[in-house]
Design an enzyme around this catalytic site. Sequence first.
Site, short mmCIF file in Angstrom:
data_model
loop_
_atom_site.label_atom_id
_atom_site.label_comp_id
_atom_site.label_asym_id
_atom_site.label_seq_id
_atom_site.Cartn_x
_atom_site.Cartn_y
_atom_site.Cartn_z
N ASP A 153 0.86 -1.18 0.00
CA ASP A 153 0.00 0.00 0.00
C ASP A 153 0.90 1.23 0.00
O ASP A 153 2.11 1.14 0.22
CB ASP A 153 -0.88 0.00 1.26
CG ASP A 153 -1.75 1.25 1.37
OD1 ASP A 153 -2.34 1.65 0.34
OD2 ASP A 153 -1.84 1.84 2.45
N SER A 154 0.29 2.39 -0.19
CA SER A 154 1.04 3.64 -0.13
C SER A 154 1.52 3.92 1.30
O SER A 154 2.37 4.78 1.50
CB SER A 154 0.16 4.79 -0.62
OG SER A 154 -1.03 4.83 0.13
N HIS B 95 -7.92 3.25 4.00
CA HIS B 95 -7.96 3.91 5.32
C HIS B 95 -9.39 3.94 5.90
O HIS B 95 -9.56 4.03 7.11
CB HIS B 95 -7.51 5.37 5.21
CG HIS B 95 -6.03 5.56 5.10
ND1 HIS B 95 -5.32 5.15 4.00
CD2 HIS B 95 -5.14 6.13 5.94
CE1 HIS B 95 -4.05 5.48 4.17
NE2 HIS B 95 -3.91 6.07 5.34
N GLU C 76 -4.80 9.05 9.70
CA GLU C 76 -3.39 8.92 10.09
C GLU C 76 -3.06 9.71 11.35
O GLU C 76 -2.12 9.37 12.07
CB GLU C 76 -2.47 9.31 8.92
CG GLU C 76 -2.67 8.34 7.77
CD GLU C 76 -1.50 8.24 6.83
OE1 GLU C 76 -0.56 9.03 6.93
OE2 GLU C 76 -1.55 7.34 5.98
N CYS D 76 -4.21 -1.28 -2.07
CA CYS D 76 -4.38 0.17 -2.19
C CYS D 76 -5.32 0.39 -3.36
O CYS D 76 -5.06 -0.10 -4.47
CB CYS D 76 -3.02 0.82 -2.46
SG CYS D 76 -3.09 2.57 -2.84
N CYS E 257 -11.21 3.22 -0.19
CA CYS E 257 -9.85 3.60 0.18
C CYS E 257 -9.53 2.80 1.43
O CYS E 257 -10.38 2.69 2.33
CB CYS E 257 -9.78 5.10 0.46
SG CYS E 257 -8.22 5.63 1.20
N1 DGL Z 1 -4.32 3.60 0.51
C1 DGL Z 1 -4.78 4.53 -0.49
C2 DGL Z 1 -6.00 3.96 -1.21
O1 DGL Z 1 -6.56 2.94 -0.84
C3 DGL Z 1 -5.11 5.88 0.08
C4 DGL Z 1 -3.97 6.69 0.61
C5 DGL Z 1 -3.21 7.44 -0.45
O2 DGL Z 1 -3.72 8.43 -1.02
O3 DGL Z 1 -2.09 7.04 -0.71
O4 DGL Z 1 -6.41 4.53 -2.18
#
Ligand code: DGL
Length: 279
Positions: free
Chosen positions: A18-19, A194, A160, A81, A192
């Site tokens: 993931d990011s 998060h 976060e 992600c 997303c």
């Molecule tokens: N984890 C990213 C997603 O699911 C969101 C966070 C980001 O913008 O990197 O899209």
Amino acid sequence: MNEDKLEPLEKRPIGVFDSGVGGLTVAKEIMRQIPNESIIYFGDTARVPYGSKSKETVTRFSRQIVRFLQAHDVKTIVVACNTASAYALEELENECDIPVIGVVKPGAKAAAEVTRNGRIGVIATEATIGSKIYNQYIKELTPDAMIYGKACPLFVPLVEEGLWQDPVTEEIARRYLMELIDCDIDTLILGCTHYPLIRSTLGRIMGNNVTLVNPAYETARELRQMLERKGLLNRETPGLGANQYQFYVSDAAEKFKQFANSIIKYGILSAKLVNIEDY
Ligand code: DGL
């Protein structure tokens, strides 16, 4: 590569990336549904967020991470992600010699199955909403569905910062979700990784008549089915002391570790730093 030195295919780990920290919600679901599997998780904490970056950049980052994971002999890769799944999955699937799974298709499938009135909301990053990838997959399954997308860029920093139950998050969520409530949706995709962490706030605002879909659940289910189909499922419980879950990040390892421990209750002892630009 000397194949003799490698673990049998089914015993090799699953690569998850993931990011940053969001993909931990997907890793957690994989740990729950397929507990015999080992996981190598990579969070690109140096380059987060992906959601405001271009397709080219997110694809380049994703390719580097895939090379890193393949250097660790993973048997499959989960793109945990939504943004990377929206922008880079097709390229990764074409380029990799191991199976690659994203979170968008499973999330779209779950929503198409759950909706009763065919009106589905999607909340995600600007990139995922702009790509219209959820619309595309949902329409393939239910062509008459009406899909309403809403980018919610403030949710990632709020999550976060740990403001999961905070009035500030509630107020911002109300503003974002207002127009989806007006669209009379009965299903909302948390598009997303998060967002499942603020699920209770989102659920309270949307009300009991709207089903919240967390793509992580369906992704872990599809992953299990795919591993089974390809004879890659690990049927043995890893032995005591086996380093079953390993975490790597591109920056701020200590902060990641603390966050990870608040999501996954496995006592994560360390997250190792990687210079991902080397891959
Ligand atoms: N984890 C990213 C997603 O699911 C969101 C966070 C980001 O913008 O990197 O899209």
